[in-house]
Structure formats: structure tokens, C-alpha cells
Write an enzyme that holds these catalytic residues in place. Structure first.
Site, PDB file in Angstrom:
ATOM      1  N   GLU A  14       0.815  -1.219   0.000  1.00 48.57           N
ATOM      2  CA  GLU A  14       0.000   0.000   0.000  1.00 48.57           C
ATOM      3  C   GLU A  14       0.848   1.269   0.000  1.00 48.57           C
ATOM      4  OE1 GLU A  14      -4.118  -1.615   2.051  1.00 48.57           O
ATOM      5  OE2 GLU A  14      -2.452  -1.135   3.375  1.00 48.57           O
ATOM      6  N   GLY A  80     -12.542  -4.248   1.379  1.00 49.99           N
ATOM      7  CA  GLY A  80     -13.557  -5.147   0.850  1.00 49.99           C
ATOM      8  C   GLY A  80     -14.859  -4.373   0.665  1.00 49.99           C
ATOM      9  N   MET A 174      -9.365  -3.122   7.960  1.00 57.12           N
ATOM     10  CA  MET A 174      -8.856  -3.542   9.264  1.00 57.12           C
ATOM     11  C   MET A 174      -8.068  -2.458  10.021  1.00 57.12           C
ATOM     12  SD  MET A 174      -7.815  -7.466   8.174  1.00 57.12           S
ATOM     13  CE  MET A 174      -7.586  -8.033   9.858  1.00 57.12           C
ATOM     14  N   GLU A 175      -8.089  -1.214   9.531  1.00 57.00           N
ATOM     15  CA  GLU A 175      -7.284  -0.178  10.207  1.00 57.00           C
ATOM     16  C   GLU A 175      -7.977   1.182  10.365  1.00 57.00           C
ATOM     17  OE1 GLU A 175      -6.066  -1.712   7.331  1.00 57.00           O
ATOM     18  OE2 GLU A 175      -4.989  -3.283   8.414  1.00 57.00           O
ATOM     19  N   ASP A 198     -11.719  -6.560  -3.133  1.00 55.45           N
ATOM     20  CA  ASP A 198     -12.529  -7.797  -3.086  1.00 55.45           C
ATOM     21  C   ASP A 198     -13.916  -7.428  -2.561  1.00 55.45           C
ATOM     22  OD1 ASP A 198     -10.639  -7.773  -0.426  1.00 55.45           O
ATOM     23  OD2 ASP A 198     -12.677  -8.394   0.028  1.00 55.45           O
TER      24      ASP A 198
HETATM   25  N1  ADE Z   1      -9.238  -5.354   3.281  1.00 53.53           N
HETATM   26  C1  ADE Z   1      -9.452  -5.661   1.980  1.00 53.53           C
HETATM   27  N2  ADE Z   1     -10.371  -6.647   1.877  1.00 53.53           N
HETATM   28  C2  ADE Z   1     -10.730  -6.960   3.138  1.00 53.53           C
HETATM   29  C3  ADE Z   1     -11.625  -7.912   3.689  1.00 53.53           C
HETATM   30  N3  ADE Z   1     -12.341  -8.722   2.914  1.00 53.53           N
HETATM   31  N4  ADE Z   1     -11.727  -7.978   5.040  1.00 53.53           N
HETATM   32  C4  ADE Z   1     -11.010  -7.162   5.825  1.00 53.53           C
HETATM   33  N5  ADE Z   1     -10.156  -6.249   5.364  1.00 53.53           N
HETATM   34  C5  ADE Z   1     -10.013  -6.145   4.029  1.00 53.53           C
END
Ligand code: ADE
Length: 236
Positions: A14, A80, A174-175, A198
């Protein structure tokens, strides 16, 4: 608006596109992490990746502010998708961020809430305006929405749907909310930019591996354009 700009990611992929653009870079090892200080168009910038998850993100954001003296923080990375409007490579900026895995509901509190905290922390309005102006100038589609953060890689349609419904979230990662907590407490304007890697469903692990580098590049390019606009607006 800013003397020293922090640009943060969670993973090496990143921040790699950002490091390529920095000039006169010096590396500092601190708190088990590497901080890259340099210049972009003459502006002092510090770049770092935190490692994955809320705890590392809080540590890195706090270090960028307290130890390196950054007075504005931009986050660049991947997420995501929850919203059906978002496809791989699409850009989303956080209007607000919530911790989807913070749960003391047994004591009558809503999901994502602890006493003296907030379920949803708003990001800096001015930085979001700058992002919208950049998107318009470049003819890029940009969604503004809620981003939900937790210490889980979500690859499960039920969990994804629950997060979407509970937090009215459009994307998850996640951050972001951890960065929001740190910047909010330390009174530093922040901005969270993500490009979709995703859809947090059964294929998420496979898609993430396939699209991490490409989506990270899309996000980083946008954040660089924002830095250019921040600098240009200050000169105007
Ligand atoms: N970052 C990118 N895709 C993610 C996902 N599916 N879950 C958590 N963090 C992500």
C-alpha cells in the site's frame, strides 16, 4: 493547512507507490517500524505502513503524530466492498468509521460503542471536499460512505451483510477506525481512502491476492493527487 503530512498504509504494497514518488528520503527505525521521511513538491511528508490490524494502526498513527510531528494524516489502501455499487478498483472515502468488532452489547450498549467513545468517527470535512474536487477534475468515480473496521479479514457473506446493516457501512477493512480514534483524540485532521480489492465474500481471499497491488496503486495515485491539491490550495 499542514506543515508535515503523514501518509499511512497497512501493508508494504500500500505504501510502495508512495515511496517511489518521495524525494530525499531518510529512513528511521522506531517502535518496531520503519518511517520514511522525505519531500513531495517541497512538502515534508512521512510515509509508513503499520502492519495489519487496529492495534498496529493506532501505534503507527500515534507515532506519526507524536514522534514525527505530522499535523495531517492521509491513509491509503484497499478494502472489501459491502455496497453493491462498489466494484474491484473503485474508490471510496470514509465519511465516518466504526469498529465492527467492538462489542459490549451485553451491557446495553450499541455495537461499536464503548463509554466515552463514539460508534462512528467522522473524518475531516475539508479533506473530503478536496478529494471530491480531485475526483471531479480527473473524471473519477468516488463514493463517500461509512467504512467499518475490525481485526478480521471478512470472507463471509453473512458477516458482511451484518456489518453492512449494523453500521450502514459501504466497505470494510482492518485499520481505518483505529486511525480515526488516534487522530480524533490527538486533534489531527485525517482522511481515509480505499480502493476495492474484493467483495468480502467467499472469493475474497483469492480476489485480495489478485487485486491488492493494482488497487493499492489506484488508491495511492489518488492520495498523491490530493497532496498536490492541498499544496496548490495553500499557495493560492
Ligand atoms: N481489506 C481488503 N479486503 C478486506 C476484507 N475482505 N476484510 C477485511 N479487510 C479487508
Amino acid at each position: 493547512m499542514a506543515n508535515k503530512i503523514a501518509i499511512m498504509g497497512a501493508m508494504p504494497e500500500e505504501i510502495a507507490p508512495l515511496l517511489e514518488r518521495l524525494e530525499s528520503v531518510t529512513k528511521t527505525l522506531y517502535a518496531s517500524n520503519t518511517f520514511y521521511e522525505g519531500f513531495y513538491q517541497g512538502r515534508h511528508v512521512v510515509v509508513a505502513y503499520s502492519k495489519i490490524g487496529k492495534v498496529f494502526a493506532t501505534l503507527t498513527a500515534t507515532t506519526l503524530i507524536e514522534r514525527f510531528g505530522c499535523d495531517l494524516l492521509l491513509f491509503s489502501g484497499v478494502a472489501g466492498a459491502i455496497s453493491d455499487e462498489l466494484e474491484i478498483g473503485d474508490l471510496i472515502i470514509a465519511e465516518g468509521l466504526s469498529q465492527h468488532d467492538l462489542d459490549i452489547t451485553i451491557f446495553g450498549h450499541p455495537h461499536g460503542f464503548v463509554p466515552e467513545g463514539e460508534v462512528c468517527i467522522a473524518s475531516d470535512v475539508k479533506l473530503r471536499q478536496i478529494a471530491k474536487a480531485v475526483a471531479q477534475e480527473k473524471g473519477l468515480k468516488l463514493k463517500e460512505g461509512i467504512i467499518a473496521t475490525g481485526d478480521q479479514f471478512v470472507a463471509n457473506p453473512e458477516r458482511k451483510a451484518w456489518i453492512g446493516e449494523t453500521f450502514k457501512a459501504d466497505a470494510l477493512e482492518m485499520e481505518g477506525a483505529a486511525v480515526a480514534v488516534a487522530c480524533n483524540a490527538l486533534d489531527v485532521p485525517f482522511f481515509i481512502m480505499r480502493a476495492i480489492s474484493d467483495s468480502a465474500d467467499m472469493d475474497a481471499g483469492f480476489d485480495f491476492d489478485a487485486f491488492l497491488v493494482g488497487s493499492a496503486q489506484i488508491s495511492a495515485d489518488f492520495v498523491i493527487a490530493m497532496v498536490e491539491k492541498i499544496i496548490a490550495e495553500e499557495k493560492a
